[in-house]
Design a protein around this motif. Structure first.
Motif, PDB file in Angstrom:
ATOM      1  N   SER A   7      -0.518  -0.814   4.260  1.00  0.00           N
ATOM      2  CA  SER A   7      -0.262  -2.043   5.384  1.00  0.00           C
ATOM      3  C   SER A   7      -1.068  -3.369   5.142  1.00  0.00           C
ATOM      4  O   SER A   7      -0.591  -4.351   5.379  1.00  0.00           O
ATOM      5  CB  SER A   7      -0.578  -1.431   6.660  1.00  0.00           C
ATOM      6  OG  SER A   7       0.455  -0.336   7.007  1.00  0.00           O
ATOM      7  N   PHE A   8      -2.346  -2.903   4.661  1.00  0.00           N
ATOM      8  CA  PHE A   8      -3.180  -4.062   4.428  1.00  0.00           C
ATOM      9  C   PHE A   8      -2.680  -5.205   3.348  1.00  0.00           C
ATOM     10  O   PHE A   8      -2.773  -6.287   3.735  1.00  0.00           O
ATOM     11  CB  PHE A   8      -4.464  -3.674   3.922  1.00  0.00           C
ATOM     12  CG  PHE A   8      -5.559  -4.779   3.570  1.00  0.00           C
ATOM     13  CD1 PHE A   8      -6.065  -5.516   4.738  1.00  0.00           C
ATOM     14  CD2 PHE A   8      -5.794  -5.315   2.455  1.00  0.00           C
ATOM     15  CE1 PHE A   8      -7.028  -6.381   4.573  1.00  0.00           C
ATOM     16  CE2 PHE A   8      -6.637  -6.133   2.062  1.00  0.00           C
ATOM     17  CZ  PHE A   8      -7.405  -6.834   3.066  1.00  0.00           C
ATOM     18  N   LEU A   9      -1.929  -4.519   2.313  1.00  0.00           N
ATOM     19  CA  LEU A   9      -1.587  -5.690   1.362  1.00  0.00           C
ATOM     20  C   LEU A   9      -0.194  -6.346   1.989  1.00  0.00           C
ATOM     21  O   LEU A   9       0.179  -7.388   1.125  1.00  0.00           O
ATOM     22  CB  LEU A   9      -0.867  -4.728   0.108  1.00  0.00           C
ATOM     23  CG  LEU A   9      -1.834  -4.072  -0.644  1.00  0.00           C
ATOM     24  CD1 LEU A   9      -1.444  -3.023  -1.570  1.00  0.00           C
ATOM     25  CD2 LEU A   9      -2.957  -5.066  -1.226  1.00  0.00           C
ATOM     26  N   LYS A  10       0.406  -5.958   3.132  1.00  0.00           N
ATOM     27  CA  LYS A  10       1.345  -6.860   3.606  1.00  0.00           C
ATOM     28  C   LYS A  10       0.863  -8.099   4.323  1.00  0.00           C
ATOM     29  O   LYS A  10       1.476  -8.919   4.564  1.00  0.00           O
ATOM     30  CB  LYS A  10       2.018  -5.912   4.492  1.00  0.00           C
ATOM     31  CG  LYS A  10       2.877  -4.734   4.224  1.00  0.00           C
ATOM     32  CD  LYS A  10       3.480  -4.122   5.369  1.00  0.00           C
ATOM     33  CE  LYS A  10       4.402  -3.027   5.034  1.00  0.00           C
ATOM     34  NZ  LYS A  10       5.183  -2.433   5.976  1.00  0.00           N
ATOM     35  N   LEU A  11      -0.485  -7.975   4.490  1.00  0.00           N
ATOM     36  CA  LEU A  11      -0.980  -9.271   5.120  1.00  0.00           C
ATOM     37  C   LEU A  11      -1.253 -10.476   4.240  1.00  0.00           C
ATOM     38  O   LEU A  11      -2.341 -10.294   3.542  1.00  0.00           O
ATOM     39  CB  LEU A  11      -2.478  -8.853   6.131  1.00  0.00           C
ATOM     40  CG  LEU A  11      -2.169  -7.570   6.937  1.00  0.00           C
ATOM     41  CD1 LEU A  11      -3.317  -7.249   7.420  1.00  0.00           C
ATOM     42  CD2 LEU A  11      -1.338  -8.380   8.021  1.00  0.00           C
ATOM     43  N   LEU A  12      -0.468 -11.283   3.928  1.00  0.00           N
ATOM     44  CA  LEU A  12      -0.406 -12.346   3.002  1.00  0.00           C
ATOM     45  C   LEU A  12      -0.394 -13.736   3.767  1.00  0.00           C
ATOM     46  O   LEU A  12       0.335 -13.955   4.564  1.00  0.00           O
ATOM     47  CB  LEU A  12       0.693 -12.250   1.960  1.00  0.00           C
ATOM     48  CG  LEU A  12       0.558 -11.013   1.282  1.00  0.00           C
ATOM     49  CD1 LEU A  12       1.899 -10.907   0.295  1.00  0.00           C
ATOM     50  CD2 LEU A  12      -0.571 -10.828   0.341  1.00  0.00           C
ATOM     51  N   PRO A  13      -1.233 -14.527   3.470  1.00  0.00           N
ATOM     52  CA  PRO A  13      -1.213 -15.872   3.973  1.00  0.00           C
ATOM     53  C   PRO A  13      -0.210 -16.635   3.255  1.00  0.00           C
ATOM     54  O   PRO A  13       0.324 -16.373   2.053  1.00  0.00           O
ATOM     55  CB  PRO A  13      -2.578 -16.492   3.706  1.00  0.00           C
ATOM     56  CG  PRO A  13      -2.904 -15.977   2.393  1.00  0.00           C
ATOM     57  CD  PRO A  13      -2.561 -14.699   2.563  1.00  0.00           C
ATOM     58  N   ALA A  14       0.623 -17.628   3.959  1.00  0.00           N
ATOM     59  CA  ALA A  14       1.861 -18.368   3.293  1.00  0.00           C
ATOM     60  C   ALA A  14       1.199 -19.649   3.008  1.00  0.00           C
ATOM     61  O   ALA A  14       0.286 -20.342   3.559  1.00  0.00           O
ATOM     62  CB  ALA A  14       2.733 -18.572   4.649  1.00  0.00           C
ATOM     63  N   LEU A  15       1.697 -19.996   1.731  1.00  0.00           N
ATOM     64  CA  LEU A  15       1.291 -21.340   1.166  1.00  0.00           C
ATOM     65  C   LEU A  15       1.937 -22.520   1.995  1.00  0.00           C
ATOM     66  O   LEU A  15       3.060 -22.606   1.977  1.00  0.00           O
ATOM     67  CB  LEU A  15       1.593 -21.552  -0.143  1.00  0.00           C
ATOM     68  CG  LEU A  15       0.787 -20.201  -1.032  1.00  0.00           C
ATOM     69  CD1 LEU A  15       1.346 -20.276  -2.462  1.00  0.00           C
ATOM     70  CD2 LEU A  15      -0.781 -20.254  -0.873  1.00  0.00           C
ATOM     71  N   GLY A 218       4.566  -7.919   6.129  1.00  0.00           N
ATOM     72  CA  GLY A 218       5.736  -7.702   5.445  1.00  0.00           C
ATOM     73  C   GLY A 218       6.613  -8.935   5.282  1.00  0.00           C
ATOM     74  O   GLY A 218       6.130  -9.713   4.772  1.00  0.00           O
ATOM     75  N   LYS A 219       7.669  -8.932   5.984  1.00  0.00           N
ATOM     76  CA  LYS A 219       8.670 -10.381   5.961  1.00  0.00           C
ATOM     77  C   LYS A 219       8.530 -10.839   7.077  1.00  0.00           C
ATOM     78  O   LYS A 219       9.519 -11.783   7.303  1.00  0.00           O
ATOM     79  CB  LYS A 219      10.068  -9.560   5.659  1.00  0.00           C
ATOM     80  CG  LYS A 219      10.213  -8.700   4.400  1.00  0.00           C
ATOM     81  CD  LYS A 219      11.540  -8.379   3.942  1.00  0.00           C
ATOM     82  CE  LYS A 219      11.698  -7.751   2.828  1.00  0.00           C
ATOM     83  NZ  LYS A 219      13.182  -7.294   2.366  1.00  0.00           N
ATOM     84  N   LYS A 220       7.690 -10.688   7.945  1.00  0.00           N
ATOM     85  CA  LYS A 220       7.591 -11.323   9.383  1.00  0.00           C
ATOM     86  C   LYS A 220       6.830 -12.317   9.333  1.00  0.00           C
ATOM     87  O   LYS A 220       5.524 -12.345   9.028  1.00  0.00           O
ATOM     88  CB  LYS A 220       7.413 -10.294  10.542  1.00  0.00           C
ATOM     89  CG  LYS A 220       8.238  -9.248  10.666  1.00  0.00           C
ATOM     90  CD  LYS A 220       9.709  -9.462  10.764  1.00  0.00           C
ATOM     91  CE  LYS A 220      10.655  -8.131  11.114  1.00  0.00           C
ATOM     92  NZ  LYS A 220      12.004  -8.576  11.281  1.00  0.00           N
ATOM     93  N   PRO A 221       7.172 -13.629   9.527  1.00  0.00           N
ATOM     94  CA  PRO A 221       6.335 -14.763   9.764  1.00  0.00           C
ATOM     95  C   PRO A 221       5.548 -14.678  10.948  1.00  0.00           C
ATOM     96  O   PRO A 221       6.289 -14.767  11.941  1.00  0.00           O
ATOM     97  CB  PRO A 221       6.950 -15.944   9.462  1.00  0.00           C
ATOM     98  CG  PRO A 221       8.522 -15.820  10.168  1.00  0.00           C
ATOM     99  CD  PRO A 221       8.309 -14.150   9.730  1.00  0.00           C
ATOM    100  N   TYR A 222       4.229 -15.026  10.882  1.00  0.00           N
ATOM    101  CA  TYR A 222       3.391 -15.305  12.213  1.00  0.00           C
ATOM    102  C   TYR A 222       2.992 -16.895  11.995  1.00  0.00           C
ATOM    103  O   TYR A 222       2.134 -17.154  11.247  1.00  0.00           O
ATOM    104  CB  TYR A 222       2.254 -14.550  12.415  1.00  0.00           C
ATOM    105  CG  TYR A 222       2.707 -12.899  12.684  1.00  0.00           C
ATOM    106  CD1 TYR A 222       2.459 -12.550  13.872  1.00  0.00           C
ATOM    107  CD2 TYR A 222       3.268 -12.370  11.549  1.00  0.00           C
ATOM    108  CE1 TYR A 222       2.854 -11.168  14.341  1.00  0.00           C
ATOM    109  CE2 TYR A 222       3.384 -10.794  12.061  1.00  0.00           C
ATOM    110  CZ  TYR A 222       3.228 -10.324  13.101  1.00  0.00           C
ATOM    111  OH  TYR A 222       3.563  -9.071  13.388  1.00  0.00           O
TER     112      TYR A 222
END
Length: 270
Positions: A7-15, A218-222
């Motif tokens: 789950s942690f690896l899903k937390l990615l900042p968007a460029l 994951g695939k959901k943008p915040y």
């Protein structure tokens, strides 16, 4: 944040400026079917800030957007006022000069009881509405004391199920449910619920005045929208725009009305 490694690896900042859904391309001929604005953290009444001017600026910007490009509604994503419940009437009176419909969520500085909130706005702190093929779900992330709380997961699950037939659901939470910002909180049940609901398209957060970017679980943008008031945060006051097209693609971008206006564009598909 106590996520498992997967789950942690899903937390990615968007460029900034990058289309994170590379398989989605918006047709240049697609017409806008819905356009709305998200603004947060006005902090009406905060001492030692020019809060009246800040609100007049936002009203002017939104009314201009309405004339130039069209706006279906404005969403105030929390911290409408600054601590004092008696400010709510003045805030409501001030924004009556908007030329577009608006909706609100409760933030941690909106220290107003549930009864006052209901009588002021005509709906509770947890509420939802639908417009055409899309639904909008608003969860409460605080209480009358101003404490940070996770949104009601059972209520959210029921609301998302109610709109299962919609093309897309957009969720508004003042406080982000992931501990990826200084002021976020860990709400794993909620963030997993969004991840596992196919037609949840995006989650909008305020609260963190210094955040105006997109983060992915994951695939959901915040999406974060900085602030238009208060005494800290991004160097500019701004808001976020969402445009939904007739072909069911959509995009969101952060907007700085005073310079280099378009920031952090993100595109998606309903």
């Amino acid at each position: 944040m106590r996520f498992q490694r997967r789950s942690f690896l899903k937390l990615l900042p968007a460029l900034p400026g990058i289309n994170l859904l590379s398989n989605v391309e918006k047709s240049p001929k697609a017409r806008i079917s819905m356009r709305f604005i998200v603004a947060s953290d006005g902090h009406y009444g905060q001492p030692d800030t020019d809060f009246k001017t800040m609100h007049l600026d936002l009203i002017g910007w939104v009314n201009r957007e309405k004339l130039q490009k069209g706006v279906d509604f404005l969403f105030f994503n929390g911290d409408l006022i600054h601590d004092d419940p008696t400010l709510l009437y003045d805030f409501k009176k001030t924004i009556a000069n908007l030329s577009v419909p608006f909706y609100v969520s409760r933030g941690n500085h909106d220290k107003v009881g549930l009864d006052v909130w209901q009588s002021t706005w005509g709906y509770p702190t947890n509420h939802s509405f639908a417009k055409g093929e899309y639904a909008f779900v608003i969860g409460d992330t605080s209480n009358e004391k101003g404490e940070y709380v996770c949104p009601n997961a059972a209520w959210l699950k029921a609301e998302l199920a109610k709109y299962a037939d919609k093309k897309g659901i957009f969720v508004f939470l003042h406080i982000t449910p992931a501990k990826w910002t200084v002021n976020g909180i860990e709400c794993k049940e909620v963030i997993d619920l969004f991840e596992n609901t196919p037609n949840v398209k995006a989650i909008f957060n305020g609260h963190d005045h210094d955040q105006d970017s997109t983060k992915l679980y994951g695939k959901k943008p915040y999406f974060f929208d900085g602030h238009f008031g208060g005494n800290w945060g991004t160097a500019y006051k701004g808001y976020r725009i969402v445009e939904i097209y007739e072909d069911h693609t959509w995009q969101s971008y952060q907007y700085n009305p005073t310079a280099a206006p378009v920031l952090n564009t993100f595109s998606g598909k309903s």
